[in-house]
Each structure stands twice: as C-alpha cells, then as structure tokens.
Design an enzyme around this catalytic site. Structure first.
Site, PDB file in Angstrom:
ATOM      1  N   THR A   1       3.563  29.053  -5.050  1.00  0.00           N
ATOM      2  CA  THR A   1       2.749  27.893  -5.090  1.00  0.00           C
ATOM      3  C   THR A   1       2.624  27.704  -6.463  1.00  0.00           C
ATOM      4  O   THR A   1       2.636  26.658  -6.887  1.00  0.00           O
ATOM      5  CB  THR A   1       1.623  27.633  -4.230  1.00  0.00           C
ATOM      6  OG1 THR A   1       1.638  28.030  -2.952  1.00  0.00           O
ATOM      7  CG2 THR A   1       1.220  26.247  -4.177  1.00  0.00           C
TER       8      THR A   1
ATOM      9  N   GLY B   1       0.785  30.681   4.982  1.00  0.00           N
ATOM     10  CA  GLY B   1       1.662  31.672   4.250  1.00  0.00           C
ATOM     11  C   GLY B   1       2.446  31.214   3.211  1.00  0.00           C
ATOM     12  O   GLY B   1       2.463  29.825   3.086  1.00  0.00           O
TER      13      GLY B   1
ATOM     14  N   LYS C   1      -5.421  29.240  -3.075  1.00  0.00           N
ATOM     15  CA  LYS C   1      -4.365  29.521  -3.863  1.00  0.00           C
ATOM     16  C   LYS C   1      -4.025  27.988  -4.366  1.00  0.00           C
ATOM     17  O   LYS C   1      -3.325  27.771  -5.556  1.00  0.00           O
ATOM     18  CB  LYS C   1      -3.227  30.270  -3.279  1.00  0.00           C
ATOM     19  CG  LYS C   1      -2.619  29.392  -1.891  1.00  0.00           C
ATOM     20  CD  LYS C   1      -1.660  28.390  -2.267  1.00  0.00           C
ATOM     21  CE  LYS C   1      -1.243  27.749  -0.858  1.00  0.00           C
ATOM     22  NZ  LYS C   1      -0.315  26.481  -1.050  1.00  0.00           N
TER      23      LYS C   1
ATOM     24  N   SER D   1       5.930  22.839  -4.982  1.00  0.00           N
ATOM     25  CA  SER D   1       4.820  22.732  -4.639  1.00  0.00           C
ATOM     26  C   SER D   1       4.303  21.492  -5.213  1.00  0.00           C
ATOM     27  O   SER D   1       4.287  21.162  -6.328  1.00  0.00           O
ATOM     28  CB  SER D   1       4.109  23.954  -5.278  1.00  0.00           C
ATOM     29  OG  SER D   1       2.747  23.571  -5.333  1.00  0.00           O
TER      30      SER D   1
END
Length: 319
Positions: A241, A129, A184, A247
């Site tokens: 992200t 998550g 993702k 990130s």
C-alpha cells in the site's frame, strides 16, 4: 453457495475469483448498476475490462442470502454498521467474513466487532492482506490472511475461500489481522504525502519503518500478537500500500503532498481510520506521531512543511 455483499472493485474481484470454485451471488444496492452488470457481464463502474463468469449471479435481492452458507461483506468500514443495522438479521447464524479495512469513527470498533453487534449467532471473520482488486480479478497470484477466532470455522473458510490464484493463510488473531489492515492505510497516506511533496524515497522508507513501529504499538496495546503484524496482514499489506499508485490511500496522500485535488467519490479508508485512531491514542496515552500528522493533514490543520517539522523535531531517542 457463497454470497458477496458489495459490488465495488474488491467485492467484484472476489466474486470473479471465487466463481472458479462454484456459484457466487454478487449483491449491489443500485438497481441500475446491477442491470448494467447483468446486460454487459462487466462492472464497468468499478472494475472495467473484467468479464463476470457465468457462475456469478448479480442481484439486488437480499433474499439470495437464504441459500448462501458463507457471506463476504465488502462494503467500506464506515458504512458497515448502517448495512448491518438494516440487514443483519438476514445473515444470522452464518459465517460472515468482513472484506474491508478500517476502524469505525466514533467507536474505534473493528469490522468483526461491528458484525458481532448486529448479526445474531454470527461467526465473524476477516479477509485481509496485500491485494489489489485488478490483480485478483485477472487471476494473478495473491496471498491473504483469513482470521477467525473459531479455529474449526477458520479451517472451513480457508478451504472454501482459497482459489487457484488466492492462497489463504489462517490465524486466530483477529485483532492483529484487523489492526494491521486498518493502520497500514494511515501510513500509506503519509508515504504518499512524502512522494507527492518531493521529499524522496528515503523519507518514504523512514515513514514505512517508523509507521510499522506504530502498528505494532497499537496492536500490542489491544492484546494482539506482534508476530501477526510481521505477516501478510501487517508488514505485507504495508509494503504494497505504501509503494503502489494502485492504492487509493497512497494516491490520496500524493494529492495532499502535491497540493492537488482528489476524487471525492473514491473511498479512502485511511483518512477515517487516522481520525478514529487519534481519538483512541489520546484516550490510551499512546504516542503515535505519524498518525497524528496524517490526521492534521486530512483535516487541513497542518500543511506538509508543518507535518515534516513536527516529525523531524521530535526528541532524539534510541530505536
């Protein structure tokens, strides 16, 4: 007792947060690194300025796993199999929670599938998550997904792994949760490229939206629930992200877009996942245009202009 395997930033942050509930063992393979952490009560290499609570014991001895009733494995997805091949027998019969995001190159397997192959009688789960290690370690509020196919065990893990600053939501859709967390990262690289190359915020929004469509397409191909992808492990993680320089995947994409070098010592899961997904898409006949151009950029087969042209010149169609 809870054991956390892997003293990277995320593993350390989880150990710090979980120590609010009780004793935690944080395992690392580098003896010098462990000595540093024991002496300074900090993981200066990976999570500077965060003090390790006294409830956290740092060790290089995997014998500590004997007393652990829950094991969190926080090693990079591409290194998970090697660790489990060497040490999986020590985890036998325990709930093993993967804390990494990605798909294994060469096999396309997800972390819980690799755990199931190498750990006898394991109950695999995944913790995933939208989360950054610094936020978790600082005690900032975070919501994550805990996915476990065994529902009673999922309820047990949810209760044990929730902390004052980490709220866990439970699902039995392990496939959907893992794919959201893995894919993702690929889209985050694309978004980083767009911003690094000066293509603008509108381009990033388009990549996020169409990238989400790719996530759902792959997940449904694997039999996952599309609703899972709309939750924390999919859409939530995608938003975080693709929009933050915390990130690594996003920063890696920025470096490509700007024509700059990137620290090769940092793990960029999305780069390996893009290539693993490219192989799967080819075999399954899936059309994943963003994944395709990210793979080309990562391999150096495309430049940014070529990648943009490939996306913009695709046939017009209904959304």
């Amino acid at each position: 007792m809870i054991a956390v395997i892997g003293a990277g930033a995320f593993g350390t942050a989880l150990a710090v947060s979980l120590a609010r509930n009780g004793p935690v063992v944080l395992w690392a393979r580098d003896k010098d690194h462990v000595k540093e952490m024991q002496a300074t009560r900090q993981n200066a290499r990976r999570l500077p300025e965060i003090t390790l609570p006294q409830a956290v014991t740092v060790s290089t001895d995997l014998a500590c796993l004997a007393d652990a009733d829950i094991v969190l494995v926080s090693v990079p997805a591409q290194k998970l199999r090697a660790f489990l091949k060497s040490h999986g027998s020590k985890l036998a019969g325990k709930p093993v929670v993967a804390c990494c995001k990605g798909m294994e190159r060469g096999t396309g397997l997800r972390p819980t599938q690799v755990i199931a192959e190498h750990v006898g009688d394991a109950v695999p789960a995944i913790l995933t998550g939208p989360s950054f290690a610094q936020d978790i370690a600082k005690g900032l509020p975070t919501a994550l997904t805990l996915a476990c196919a065994d529902e009673p065990m999922g309820e047990h893990l949810q209760a044990r792994l929730s902390t004052p600053n980490i709220r866990l939501y439970r699902t039995t859709d392990v496939t959907g949760a893992e794919l959201g967390g893995a894919l993702k990262n690929v889209i985050a690289i694309a978004c980083g490229v767009a911003i690094g190359a000066g293509l603008g915020e509108s381009a990033r929004a388009a990549l996020m939206t169409r990238g989400f469509a790719e996530l759902v397409k792959v997940a449904e191909t694997y039999g996952a629930n599309a609703d899972t992808l709309a939750g924390l492990s999919g859409f939530g993680d995608l938003v975080l992200t693709c929009t933050s320089e915390q990130s690594r995947n996003y920063r890696f994409g920025q470096s490509i877009g700007a024509g700059e070098t990137f620290d090769t010592g940092l793990t960029v899961e999305g780069a390996a996942t893009a290539q693993a997904l490219e192989e799967i898409a080819r075999d399954a006949g899936l059309d994943l245009p963003i994944t395709h151009v990210v793979t080309g950029l990562v391999r150096g087969e495309l430049n940014v202009r070529d990648a943009m042209d490939k996306l913009l010149q695709r046939p017009l169609k209904e959304e």
